[in-house]
Design an enzyme around this catalytic site. Structure first.
Site, PDB file in Angstrom:
ATOM      1  N   THR A 230       0.837  -1.201   0.000  1.00 41.22           N
ATOM      2  CA  THR A 230       0.000   0.000   0.000  1.00 41.22           C
ATOM      3  C   THR A 230       0.873   1.252   0.000  1.00 41.22           C
ATOM      4  O   THR A 230       0.392   2.340   0.283  1.00 41.22           O
ATOM      5  CB  THR A 230      -0.924   0.026   1.234  1.00 41.22           C
ATOM      6  OG1 THR A 230      -0.117  -0.148   2.425  1.00 41.22           O
ATOM      7  CG2 THR A 230      -1.969  -1.072   1.175  1.00 41.22           C
ATOM      8  N   ALA A 231       2.167   1.075  -0.329  1.00 39.77           N
ATOM      9  CA  ALA A 231       3.107   2.199  -0.303  1.00 39.77           C
ATOM     10  C   ALA A 231       3.290   2.771  -1.700  1.00 39.77           C
ATOM     11  O   ALA A 231       2.459   3.563  -2.170  1.00 39.77           O
ATOM     12  CB  ALA A 231       4.435   1.744   0.306  1.00 39.77           C
ATOM     13  N   ARG A 232       4.347   2.361  -2.398  1.00 40.01           N
ATOM     14  CA  ARG A 232       4.635   2.869  -3.733  1.00 40.01           C
ATOM     15  C   ARG A 232       4.934   1.704  -4.669  1.00 40.01           C
ATOM     16  O   ARG A 232       5.675   0.786  -4.320  1.00 40.01           O
ATOM     17  CB  ARG A 232       5.820   3.850  -3.698  1.00 40.01           C
ATOM     18  CG  ARG A 232       5.488   5.207  -3.076  1.00 40.01           C
ATOM     19  CD  ARG A 232       4.504   5.977  -3.929  1.00 40.01           C
ATOM     20  NE  ARG A 232       4.203   7.311  -3.419  1.00 40.01           N
ATOM     21  CZ  ARG A 232       3.196   7.611  -2.629  1.00 40.01           C
ATOM     22  NH1 ARG A 232       2.370   6.651  -2.224  1.00 40.01           N
ATOM     23  NH2 ARG A 232       2.992   8.857  -2.243  1.00 40.01           N
ATOM     24  N   ASP A 256      -2.032  -2.068  -3.916  1.00 38.48           N
ATOM     25  CA  ASP A 256      -2.784  -0.818  -4.018  1.00 38.48           C
ATOM     26  C   ASP A 256      -1.964   0.267  -4.713  1.00 38.48           C
ATOM     27  O   ASP A 256      -2.409   1.402  -4.820  1.00 38.48           O
ATOM     28  CB  ASP A 256      -3.211  -0.343  -2.620  1.00 38.48           C
ATOM     29  CG  ASP A 256      -4.154   0.846  -2.661  1.00 38.48           C
ATOM     30  OD1 ASP A 256      -5.161   0.778  -3.398  1.00 38.48           O
ATOM     31  OD2 ASP A 256      -3.882   1.853  -1.975  1.00 38.48           O
ATOM     32  N   GLU A 261       1.087   4.782 -12.770  1.00 40.49           N
ATOM     33  CA  GLU A 261      -0.296   5.074 -12.375  1.00 40.49           C
ATOM     34  C   GLU A 261      -0.829   6.258 -13.176  1.00 40.49           C
ATOM     35  O   GLU A 261      -0.104   7.229 -13.370  1.00 40.49           O
ATOM     36  CB  GLU A 261      -0.360   5.378 -10.877  1.00 40.49           C
ATOM     37  CG  GLU A 261       0.019   4.172 -10.022  1.00 40.49           C
ATOM     38  CD  GLU A 261      -0.127   4.429  -8.532  1.00 40.49           C
ATOM     39  OE1 GLU A 261      -0.493   5.557  -8.132  1.00 40.49           O
ATOM     40  OE2 GLU A 261       0.112   3.487  -7.752  1.00 40.49           O
ATOM     41  N   HIS A 280      -4.903   2.402  -5.900  1.00 48.06           N
ATOM     42  CA  HIS A 280      -4.217   3.350  -5.013  1.00 48.06           C
ATOM     43  C   HIS A 280      -5.213   4.191  -4.217  1.00 48.06           C
ATOM     44  O   HIS A 280      -5.129   5.423  -4.184  1.00 48.06           O
ATOM     45  CB  HIS A 280      -3.254   4.244  -5.797  1.00 48.06           C
ATOM     46  CG  HIS A 280      -2.102   4.712  -4.947  1.00 48.06           C
ATOM     47  ND1 HIS A 280      -0.860   5.005  -5.465  1.00 48.06           N
ATOM     48  CD2 HIS A 280      -2.003   4.925  -3.611  1.00 48.06           C
ATOM     49  CE1 HIS A 280      -0.055   5.400  -4.489  1.00 48.06           C
ATOM     50  NE2 HIS A 280      -0.729   5.357  -3.350  1.00 48.06           N
ATOM     51  N   ILE A 281      -6.137   3.505  -3.562  1.00 53.48           N
ATOM     52  CA  ILE A 281      -7.190   4.203  -2.806  1.00 53.48           C
ATOM     53  C   ILE A 281      -7.066   3.970  -1.301  1.00 53.48           C
ATOM     54  O   ILE A 281      -7.991   4.302  -0.559  1.00 53.48           O
ATOM     55  CB  ILE A 281      -8.605   3.808  -3.293  1.00 53.48           C
ATOM     56  CG1 ILE A 281      -8.778   2.293  -3.468  1.00 53.48           C
ATOM     57  CG2 ILE A 281      -8.912   4.484  -4.616  1.00 53.48           C
ATOM     58  CD1 ILE A 281      -9.013   1.543  -2.217  1.00 53.48           C
ATOM     59  N   GLY A 282      -5.917   3.442  -0.867  1.00 53.49           N
ATOM     60  CA  GLY A 282      -5.735   3.208   0.564  1.00 53.49           C
ATOM     61  C   GLY A 282      -5.994   4.440   1.406  1.00 53.49           C
ATOM     62  O   GLY A 282      -6.629   4.373   2.464  1.00 53.49           O
TER      63      GLY A 282
END
Length: 311
Positions: A230-232, A256, A261, A280-282
């Site tokens: 959930t980072a990069r 995520d 992106e 990427h909606i964390g």
């Protein structure tokens, strides 16, 4: 040009609570998909004193177009889209809204771990297709398993608390973390690969750790490891991960964030049953939106107040 100092937001909106804090400034929006040329043009037009970064990148060319720029404030915790060396060379402070989205991202990480361990997506699809797999399916029980965290900042530590509450052994690597709670056992990075049943990434992306998860580190892991990011996206060699998932070295991955992106289509991960994807909606919750906006606005005000005093 405005009579009031300008703050450019590389996005299309900002929480009303943040706008209230910035009431003495003119806020100019760059839109949801700002390109370098767009930001350069806006900076030349408005000469902002501050930027709040939501989307897109802020390279040196953008800074050079804004001679009055004093602070670049991230609407979130990751500052990898900002050229920090260029900012430092120009006396521009880069700040992040540290911890503002910690709860949201930690919850997303937990959701992805559970989705992988409990085959949530696959079982849902099978049920909707009319199947009943109780006699043939076994999920992974997380109680008693070891989870390895790479990065122990606000998000990593909050996630660690959740894992500890589930009865997991928590080990973590972060050379900058201090005063860790007793339920996190600090270890060397090699131990993360070697000892973990589940690995979750919570570190910023740097040139030093790009492709941190690669063919070599994945081969060092336990067979059947679960990987969550959930980072990069740049932390993972995506082709190597796909191969590891297909071979069974990685049982499942919950992702995520991605190297490019928005994710390109088609993508090598598309259609892979053991890779759970989210866009990427964390950190994208109503509460985090407010917290990140307010945090970013406060950082702008703090830096500008200090630079004004010292001027």
């Amino acid at each position: 040009m405005s009579q009031r100092p300008v703050v450019i937001v590389t996005g299309a909106d900002l929480a009303s609570q943040a706008l209230d804090l910035l009431k003495d400034f003119e806020v100019v929006y760059a839109g949801k998909t700002p390109q370098e040329a767009d930001l350069v043009a806006l900076c030349r037009q408005h000469d902002p004193v501050a930027m709040i970064v939501r989307y897109g990148k802020v390279p040196a060319s953008v800074m050079d177009a804004a001679p009055s720029l004093r602070v670049i404030s991230k609407h979130g915790s990751g500052t990898d889209t900002i050229d920090k060396e260029a900012a430092k060379a120009r006396g521009i402070e880069v700040r992040a809204a540290v911890g503002a989205n910690a709860a949201a991202v930690a919850e997303q990480a937990l959701a992805l771990v559970l989705a992988c361990a409990k085959s949530v997506v696959q079982l849902d699809e099978r049920m909707h297709a009319g199947h009943w797999d109780k006699a043939t399916h076994k999920s992974v029980e997380l109680n008693g398993r070891t989870i390895g965290l790479v990065g122990l900042g606000a998000i990593g530590q909050r996630f660690a608390r959740m894992c500890d509450a589930m009865g997991m052994k928590v080990i973590g690597f972060d050379p900058f973390a201090k005063d860790l709670p007793s339920y996190i056992q600090p270890v060397a990075l090699d131990a993360i690969w070697r000892e973990s049943d589940v690995i979750s990434l919570h570190c910023p992306l740097t040139e030093e750790n790009r492709n941190l998860v690669n063919a070599q580190t994945l081969a060092a892991c336990k067979r059947g490891v679960i990987l969550v990011n959930t980072a990069r996206g740049g932390l993972i060699d995506e082709a190597a991960l796909l191969q590891a998932v297909r071979s069974g070295q990685v049982m499942a991955a919950g992702l995520d964030s991605f190297a490019v992106e928005p994710m390109t289509a088609p993508h090598i991960f598309h259609g892979e049953a053991n890779i759970v994807l989210s866009p990427h909606i964390g950190g994208v919750t109503s509460d985090a939106y407010v917290n990140m906006g307010v945090g970013a606005a406060k950082n702008v005000l703090d830096v500008l107040a200090r630079t004004t005093e010292s001027a």
